[in-house]
Design an enzyme around this catalytic site. Structure first.
Site, mmCIF file in Angstrom:
data_model
loop_
_atom_site.group_PDB
_atom_site.id
_atom_site.type_symbol
_atom_site.label_atom_id
_atom_site.label_comp_id
_atom_site.label_asym_id
_atom_site.label_seq_id
_atom_site.Cartn_x
_atom_site.Cartn_y
_atom_site.Cartn_z
ATOM 1 N N LYS A 189 32.972 54.828 46.178
ATOM 2 C CA LYS A 189 34.113 54.621 44.702
ATOM 3 C C LYS A 189 33.655 53.367 44.441
ATOM 4 C CE LYS A 189 38.064 52.158 45.817
ATOM 5 N NZ LYS A 189 38.104 52.378 44.167
ATOM 6 N N GLU A 264 29.474 41.061 49.554
ATOM 7 C CA GLU A 264 29.339 40.574 48.687
ATOM 8 C C GLU A 264 30.124 40.456 47.679
ATOM 9 O OE1 GLU A 264 27.855 39.317 45.476
ATOM 10 O OE2 GLU A 264 27.366 41.194 44.194
ATOM 11 N N CYS A 298 29.933 37.378 39.459
ATOM 12 C CA CYS A 298 30.093 36.848 40.788
ATOM 13 C C CYS A 298 29.239 35.363 41.016
ATOM 14 C CB CYS A 298 30.078 37.711 41.529
ATOM 15 S SG CYS A 298 28.001 38.880 42.128
ATOM 16 N N GLU A 395 37.420 30.812 41.801
ATOM 17 C CA GLU A 395 36.903 32.008 40.359
ATOM 18 C C GLU A 395 37.189 31.761 40.266
ATOM 19 O OE1 GLU A 395 35.649 35.081 42.154
ATOM 20 O OE2 GLU A 395 33.362 35.098 41.718
HETATM 21 P P1 ADP Z 1 39.853 42.630 41.580
HETATM 22 O O1 ADP Z 1 41.448 42.257 42.420
HETATM 23 O O2 ADP Z 1 39.994 42.155 40.551
HETATM 24 O O3 ADP Z 1 39.684 44.957 41.212
HETATM 25 P P2 ADP Z 1 38.262 43.974 44.326
HETATM 26 O O4 ADP Z 1 38.163 42.829 45.093
HETATM 27 O O5 ADP Z 1 40.121 44.173 44.378
HETATM 28 O O6 ADP Z 1 38.559 42.958 42.853
HETATM 29 O O7 ADP Z 1 37.701 45.240 43.844
HETATM 30 C C1 ADP Z 1 36.466 45.842 43.620
HETATM 31 C C2 ADP Z 1 36.624 47.313 44.431
HETATM 32 O O8 ADP Z 1 37.435 47.075 45.976
HETATM 33 C C3 ADP Z 1 37.478 48.278 44.063
HETATM 34 O O9 ADP Z 1 36.643 49.516 43.992
HETATM 35 C C4 ADP Z 1 39.267 48.423 44.377
HETATM 36 O O10 ADP Z 1 39.526 49.575 43.629
HETATM 37 C C5 ADP Z 1 38.610 48.378 45.438
HETATM 38 N N1 ADP Z 1 39.340 47.734 46.883
HETATM 39 C C6 ADP Z 1 40.553 47.701 46.326
HETATM 40 N N2 ADP Z 1 41.338 46.723 47.602
HETATM 41 C C7 ADP Z 1 40.605 47.761 48.148
HETATM 42 C C8 ADP Z 1 41.038 47.194 49.586
HETATM 43 N N3 ADP Z 1 41.977 46.610 50.309
HETATM 44 N N4 ADP Z 1 39.836 47.904 50.707
HETATM 45 C C9 ADP Z 1 37.842 48.465 50.191
HETATM 46 N N5 ADP Z 1 38.488 48.121 48.964
HETATM 47 C C10 ADP Z 1 39.587 47.782 48.275
#
Ligand code: ADP
Length: 495
Positions: A189, A264, A298, A395
């Protein structure tokens, strides 16, 4: 089939191409089951680029079905065949490098130069793992004359991969390369703000002849990521993103089927300049360390520590360099970096800048949003900070950095370690003994000496402490995608 899921897009540098917008499942681009789509925005001018289909839970199930169905035949495919397909994919990406870079610049906002750099590393990563496909070995273990014992490294099954928005294509390659080389099948995804390059890659996956179901690429929001992390038939999840979301992923894995997890996550990497450093080189590395990719990295060197004897010189040099690093349109050659990838990010970063000012830090340069369309922030440097300030602790994920003075190695190590993170660190010195002592002492998964943000497909990357678990790239990147089976044969008798 699926021709209605392609849209013609023209990038700012005049490349016209067919953008897939469907979910890539079983080697076809299909609409989502609900038919829902979401809008993708160009952060450099806030224009709408295209709508893509949104995967939800039912779509993930279909993708997992496809990946599960082909798993046995893919896992038992000749390794050299898997290697060949990865190698062809690398060639194909190289052939399409210009369009991929233009897509990345349009969708993420990074400059075209930076996007080209990403695509180059993507090619290297796929080639590197292509070479590993037929070099996955177990051991023969000599125990006693009555037994024969050996190990096999087997793939895990269907693996889930969740990608962030700062290096959309690159981080997809870090995950797909080792997963496919070792015989896993994938449901990947992309991030909701940057889904376009992964969909274009999917088209290339199909073109080079990966069997249907081996690679499935879907667009969707966090809740769809959460469903992947908790899916009972997904055997492993690889996640890159924020530490807060990483915690959810690990929890979801633990409370569902205890799938394997690699993470990561975030960082607040110290970047240290000693008194004997080559200051020109060091300050250039510091600039790359924080302003590269708009600071959306990161491992960004976001805490700079400078020996007191060269502090004033560094302040002067770095301020001048920062002021020559203006952001601008990603397709303009003069832009040092592009916009932030989304409005949410822009607002978060501006909030941190305000906090820094309120906490009493001195703004040496920058600090403002640029007055134009798009999410641009000036290169921003704070001095006169202390270790308890939010801007030193948390961060920021933008072009914002703090400068701190130190006297001794022990003092700077103590400050460097005063963090929950441990992704990377940088050191500048001409003294080999000092460099090695400090590199060995630092609590970080990567230490750069006299360089920074310097990645290589052969060199593993991954964090200590709350910056994550597991490695990507390098031979270590394979570890998370295989499990070791021990086989022991008894009853060998004398004849
Ligand atoms: P940001 O908040 O800066 O967008 P995230 O770490 O939340 O960064 O997003 C990184 C990825 O994780 C994206 O692909 C996002 O759709 C996905 N994501 C967000 N929330 C969740 C969750 N609860 N579980 C799994 N994946 C998630």
């Amino acid at each position: 089939m699926g021709s209605n899921t392609f849209v013609t897009v023209k990038t700012a540098n005049g490349i016209e191409y067919q953008q897939p917008t469907g979910l890539f499942i079983n080697n076809e681009f299909v609409p989502s089951i609900s038919g829902k789509k979401f809008a993708v925005e160009n952060p450099s001018n806030e224009d709408h680029i295209v709508d893509v289909y949104e995967a939800e839970e039912a779509d993930v199930d279909v993708a997992v079905d496809a990946a599960e169905k082909v798993f046995d035949s893919w896992a038992n495919e000749q390794p050299k065949k898997r290697g060949l397909l990865l190698s062809r994919l690398a060639d194909k990406i190289e052939e399409h490098a210009d369009v991929l870079a233009a897509i990345e610049s349009t969708d993420n906002g990074k400059t075209l130069n930076m996007a080209k750099g990403d695509v180059g590393l993507v090619v290297d990563v796929f080639r590197f793992y292509a070479g590993w496909a037929d070099k996955i070995y177990g051991d023969v273990i000599e125990t006693d004359p009555d037994h024969f014992s050996y190990t096999r490294r087997e793939p895990l099954g269907v693996v889930g991969q969740i990608i962030p928005w700062n290096f959309p294509l690159l981080l997809a390659s870090w995950k797909l390369g080792p997963a496919l080389a070792t015989g896993n099948t994938v449901v990947l995804k992309s991030a909701e703000s940057t889904p376009l390059s992964a969909l274009y890659l999917a088209n290339l996956v199909k073109e080079v002849g990966f069997p249907p179901g081996v690679v499935n690429i879907i667009s969707g929001f966090g809740k769809t990521g959460a469903y992947i992390a908790s899916h009972m038939r997904i055997k492993k999840v690889a996640f890159t993103g924020s530490t807060a979301t990483g915690r959810f992923v690990m929890k979801a894995a633990a409370t569902s089927n205890l799938k394997k997890v690699t993470l990561e996550l975030g960082g607040k990497s110290p970047h240290i300049i000693f008194e004997d450093a080559d200051l020109e080189t060091a300050v250039e590395a510091v600039r790359v360390g924080i302003f590269f990719n708009s600071g959306e990295v990161c491992c960004a060197g976001s805490r700079i520590y400078v020996h007191e004897s060269v502090y004033d010189d560094v302040v002067k040099l770095f301020k001048a360099k920062a002021e020559q690093s203006a952001p601008g349109d990603p397709f303009e050659k003069t832009s040092w970096y592009g916009p932030q990838t989304s409005r949410i990010q822009l607002d978060r970063i501006l909030q941190y800048i305000e906090e820094g000012k309120k906490e009493g830090a001195k703004l040496l340069t920058g600090g403002k949003r640029i007055d134009r369309k798009g999410y641009y922030i000036e290169p921003t440097i704070f001095t006169d900070v202390n270790e308890n300030m939010k801007i030193v602790k948390e961060e920021i994920f933008g072009p914002v950095v703090t400068l701190t003075k130190f006297k001794t190695v022990d003092e700077v190590l103590q400050m460097a370690h005063d963090t929950q993170y441990g992704l990377a660190a940088g050191i500048h010195t001409q003294n080999l003994s000092k460099a090695l002592h400090v590199a060995n002492s630092l609590h970080a998964g990567t230490v750069w000496i006299n360089t920074f943000n310097d990645f290589h497909a052969q060199v593993p990357f991954g964090g200590y402490n709350q910056s994550g678990t597991g490695k990507e790239m390098g031979k270590e990147g394979l570890d998370a995608y295989t499990q070791v089976k021990a086989v022991r044969i008894g009853g060998i008798t004398k004849h």
